[in-house]
Design a protein around this motif. Structure first.
Motif, short mmCIF file in Angstrom:
data_model
loop_
_atom_site.label_atom_id
_atom_site.label_comp_id
_atom_site.label_asym_id
_atom_site.label_seq_id
_atom_site.Cartn_x
_atom_site.Cartn_y
_atom_site.Cartn_z
N LYS A 165 1.03 -1.12 0.36
CA LYS A 165 0.11 0.00 0.20
C LYS A 165 0.78 0.82 -0.10
N THR A 166 2.22 1.20 -0.41
CA THR A 166 2.70 2.45 -0.54
C THR A 166 2.64 3.65 -1.51
N ASN A 167 1.60 3.43 -2.28
CA ASN A 167 0.81 3.74 -2.92
C ASN A 167 0.07 5.66 -2.17
N LEU A 168 -0.61 4.93 -0.95
CA LEU A 168 -1.30 5.97 -0.36
C LEU A 168 -0.14 6.62 0.80
N ARG A 169 1.32 6.79 0.88
CA ARG A 169 2.28 7.79 1.67
C ARG A 169 2.96 8.59 0.17
N SER A 170 3.75 8.95 0.75
CA SER A 170 4.80 10.02 -0.57
C SER A 170 5.90 9.02 -0.44
N GLU A 171 6.63 9.14 -1.47
CA GLU A 171 8.10 8.42 -1.52
C GLU A 171 8.42 8.82 -0.65
N LYS A 172 9.17 10.42 -0.14
CA LYS A 172 9.51 10.31 1.55
C LYS A 172 9.16 9.22 1.84
N GLU A 173 8.19 9.27 2.91
CA GLU A 173 8.30 8.67 4.25
C GLU A 173 7.60 7.02 3.89
N VAL A 174 7.69 6.65 2.06
CA VAL A 174 8.20 5.23 2.44
C VAL A 174 9.74 4.83 2.50
N GLU A 175 9.95 5.72 2.04
CA GLU A 175 11.39 5.19 2.44
C GLU A 175 12.02 5.80 3.88
N GLU A 176 11.47 6.79 4.40
CA GLU A 176 11.58 6.63 5.84
C GLU A 176 11.06 5.09 6.28
N ILE A 177 10.02 5.03 6.09
CA ILE A 177 9.75 3.70 7.19
C ILE A 177 10.25 2.42 6.47
N LYS A 178 10.77 2.18 5.39
CA LYS A 178 11.61 1.08 4.91
C LYS A 178 12.97 0.58 5.51
N GLN A 179 13.30 2.21 5.70
CA GLN A 179 15.14 2.29 6.77
C GLN A 179 14.05 1.62 8.02
N ASN A 180 12.93 2.40 8.63
CA ASN A 180 12.92 1.86 9.70
C ASN A 180 12.26 -0.08 10.06
N LEU A 181 12.76 -0.09 8.97
CA LEU A 181 11.55 -1.54 9.05
C LEU A 181 13.14 -2.68 8.67
N LEU A 182 13.87 -1.77 8.21
CA LEU A 182 15.22 -2.72 8.07
C LEU A 182 16.42 -2.68 9.07
N GLU A 183 16.38 -0.93 9.67
CA GLU A 183 16.36 -1.77 11.37
C GLU A 183 16.09 -2.89 12.32
N GLN A 184 14.19 -2.45 12.30
CA GLN A 184 14.40 -3.25 13.18
C GLN A 184 14.13 -4.99 12.71
N ILE A 185 14.70 -4.95 11.60
CA ILE A 185 14.45 -6.44 11.18
C ILE A 185 16.23 -7.25 11.54
N ASN A 186 16.75 -5.94 11.43
CA ASN A 186 18.56 -6.82 11.74
C ASN A 186 18.14 -6.27 13.47
N ASP A 187 17.67 -5.60 13.96
CA ASP A 187 17.71 -5.64 15.14
C ASP A 187 17.35 -7.34 15.90
N TYR A 188 15.97 -7.23 15.45
CA TYR A 188 15.22 -8.54 15.87
C TYR A 188 15.68 -9.57 15.55
N LEU A 189 16.16 -9.50 14.63
CA LEU A 189 16.67 -11.00 13.75
C LEU A 189 17.96 -11.35 13.89
N GLU A 190 19.07 -10.50 13.42
CA GLU A 190 19.63 -9.96 13.30
C GLU A 190 20.56 -10.36 11.97
N MET A 191 19.39 -10.20 11.03
CA MET A 191 19.62 -10.29 9.34
C MET A 191 19.54 -9.13 8.26
N SER A 192 19.75 -8.85 7.08
CA SER A 192 19.74 -7.79 6.28
C SER A 192 18.71 -8.70 5.64
N LYS A 193 17.47 -7.71 4.76
CA LYS A 193 16.80 -7.99 3.92
C LYS A 193 16.58 -7.50 3.29
N GLU A 194 16.11 -7.26 1.86
CA GLU A 194 15.38 -6.31 0.59
C GLU A 194 13.87 -6.25 1.17
#
Length: 577
Positions: free
Chosen positions: A202-231
């Motif tokens: 549902k990324t069409n519901l947010r601006s491109e900048k907001e999408v990138e910020e949320i993606k970065q936050n998710l990447l950090e959470q995945i790394n913190d909780y699962l100790e792995m990197s994901k696209e």
């Protein structure tokens, strides 16, 4: 049929043909399980569950890939059910009951089937769809949302924790973060070595900048909780192209190889050991072979006695220990999340609180049972290996060499911790057929052990929760402060859950631990039996008139050389073999 499936079946056919030239007894060739392997490989399905919250857009995501709205996007959490999407020229629905029996419906009856979802484990939706046909044997599964009622969600988790080979995970841009529920789901997937791809929907519901910020936050959470990197792949309301590209990157042949390579290597070891044992026996006298047979028979009897002893003396002790481990793990996980549970209780949403408790219990059981199976299996394997080596210390190293014992021990550990149910299921399906001959015991896998314990634990929690949850909501006007609710959770709800599990799970745990001992013991028995049959087969041929011993040895060595070449080229992948 996939390329790797065809290669494995061709390999098995060629190995079997090499053995036919040796004119082995049927019991010997049955020991190598050619039919079971071929059937498991040919019929293996590669299931890809699509998981996420109820509002993550899973159905829309899949519909976009299919090019048509086959899946309703208006299903409520209460009627959600795991739905397998399969290609077929004849469109239909199969609703699978708890017993495994299917009921067939017309494709137009989908709404009616969904309305009765509580009656089924999952449904198979057969569609004449070119996109489904193009990804076979990959099978997409639209899973119930993480926020679906706990009985529906738990039912799907238990069903697909074994069947899932790769996961597609969706989080909506509206959530913007990994919920605790999603983190627990991802940790469960990781615990059993399954991989996943992550989509932000549902990324069409947010601006491109907001999408990138949320993606970065998710990447950090995945790394913190699962100790792995994901696209993280961004998708809008038309994510079908993204899904198609991802599925194109998944190599089904590699998945098949990951599932069957190690079991085939163990089979090769059994075959090569049998042939080498026979070759050595051809060079010995009748008295020497008879002595070998007596020692092997004695070893077999001692193993059987040891298995009975372990089952009788060990299971009670280990049952209590391991039940305590699970109960304490459940208690610690619930206590660690007491704040979250208190917040759920204060929201006055009993269903959401029940779901969260059930999720935490599920995650605790999965984590602890994985460790229990690993540790207990290793300990039992070592006990059997020590028992055989005690016998070996008094005999010729040829008959039961220590290196051979170590190899069988390694094989038994792999079987005990095997994370795919394909071969296990095929052997179960073949049980009782008149043409199966002397069928070997069912392989018990780590995942099947987990399912057999997890299911009754969650059923207990489901039955027990309404009573303990009612305690929280009783006199609710007097208990609106968080600390009061949290205290009640810690002093009444959690102890009640722990007590309920401790009082009811021991028989289930004892049964599963007994199964581990029985199956590991049977692996050692099977290996000794194969060696014993090889000696007996060789001696029988020696006793025939006009037997050319040198010719027999040459035939066996030639077969072994050909089988080595076949195995090295395919399952060991040794270049230049």
């Amino acid at each position: 049929m996939l390329s790797m499936q065809a290669k494995y079946c061709d390999y098995l056919e060629k190995v079997e043909n090499e053995l036919k030239i040796l004119d082995l007894h049927s019991e010997t060739t049955q020991s190598f399980k050619f039919d079971e392997f071929k059937e498991a490989i040919i019929n293996k399905e590669l299931t890809i569950p699509v998981v996420g919250a109820f509002s993550a857009g899973k159905s829309s995501f899949i519909n976009s890939f299919l090019g048509k709205d086959y899946l309703s996007v208006n299903i409520t959490p209460e009627t959600a059910i795991a739905t397998e999407l399969r290609y077929s020229a004849d469109e239909k629905i199969e609703a699978i009951a708890s017993s495994g029996s299917p009921t067939t419906y017309e494709i137009t009856e989908m709404a009616s089937v969904i309305s009765k979802s509580e009656q089924f484990k999952f449904i198979r939706l057969y569609l004449n769809n070119a996109n489904l046909k193009s990804i076979a044997p990959l099978i997409l599964v639209d899973m119930p949302g993480l926020n679906s009622p706990m009985d529906l969600h738990n039912r799907a988790i238990i069903e697909y924790i074994e069947k899932g080979v790769y996961y597609l995970v969706l989080t909506s841009i509206e959530e913007g973060t990994l919920t605790r529920s999603m983190v627990r789901q991802l940790l469960d997937i990781k615990e059993f070595g399954k991989d996943f791809s992550f989509f932000l929907s549902k990324t069409n519901l947010r601006s491109e900048k907001e999408v990138e910020e949320i993606k970065q936050n998710l990447l950090e959470q995945i790394n913190d909780y699962l100790e792995m990197s994901k696209e993280i792949v961004s998708i809008d309301d038309n994510g079908g192209d993204n899904l198609r590209k991802l599925l194109d990157k998944i190599d089904p042949d590699e998945l098949i190889e990951n599932i069957f390579a190690n079991p085939l290597k163990d089979q090769f070891f059994t075959i090569s050991d049998s042939i080498n044992t026979a070759i050595s026996s051809f060079s010995k006298t009748k008295n020497e072979n008879e002595e070998s047979l007596q020692i092997l028979e004695s070893s077999l009897n001692n193993l059987i006695d040891e298995k009975k002893r372990l089952i009788q003396e060990t299971t009670d002790q280990y049952t209590n220990i391991n039940v305590d481990l699970i109960v304490e793990k459940i208690g610690r996980k619930l206590l660690d999340n007491a704040d979250e549970l208190a917040n759920k209780a204060l929201s006055s949403d009993q269903d959401e609180l029940k779901n969260t408790i059930s999720e935490i219990v599920r995650h605790a059981v999965i984590y602890e049972m994985k460790k229990i199976v690993d540790n207990f299996s290793d300990e039992i394997v070592n006990k059997f290996a020590i028992k055989i080596k005690e016998i070996n210390s008094e005999t010729s190293d040829f008959i039961i060499p220590d290196l051979w014992v170590d190899k069988i021990a390694d094989s038994a550990k792999k079987i005990a911790n095997y994370t795919d149910s394909s071969i296990k299921k095929i052997i179960e399906d073949r049980k009782g057929r008149s043409d199966t001959g002397n069928m070997y015991k069912t392989i018990t896998t780590a995942l099947s052990i987990l399912s057999n314990v997890l299911n009754p634990v969650l059923e207990l929690v489901i039955v027990f929760l309404p009573n303990v949850i009612n305690m929280l909501f009783k006199n609710s006007n007097e208990q609106r402060q968080k600390e009061a609710v949290k205290s009640k959770i810690m002093t009444e709800v959690i102890p009640g859950i722990k007590s309920n599990v401790r009082n009811n799970i021991p028989p289930v745990m004892k049964e599963q631990l007994t199964s581990i001992i029985d199956n590991i013991g049977s692996r050692f028995e099977e290996a000794i039996t194969v060696r014993k049959e090889a000696v007996a087969e060789a001696q029988k041929k020696l006793e025939k008139e006009n037997t050319d011993i040198n010719a027999q040895i040459s035939n066996y060595k030639n077969a072994l050389s050909n089988i080595n070449t076949l195995a090295n080229n395919l399952i060991f992948k040794i270049e230049g073999a």
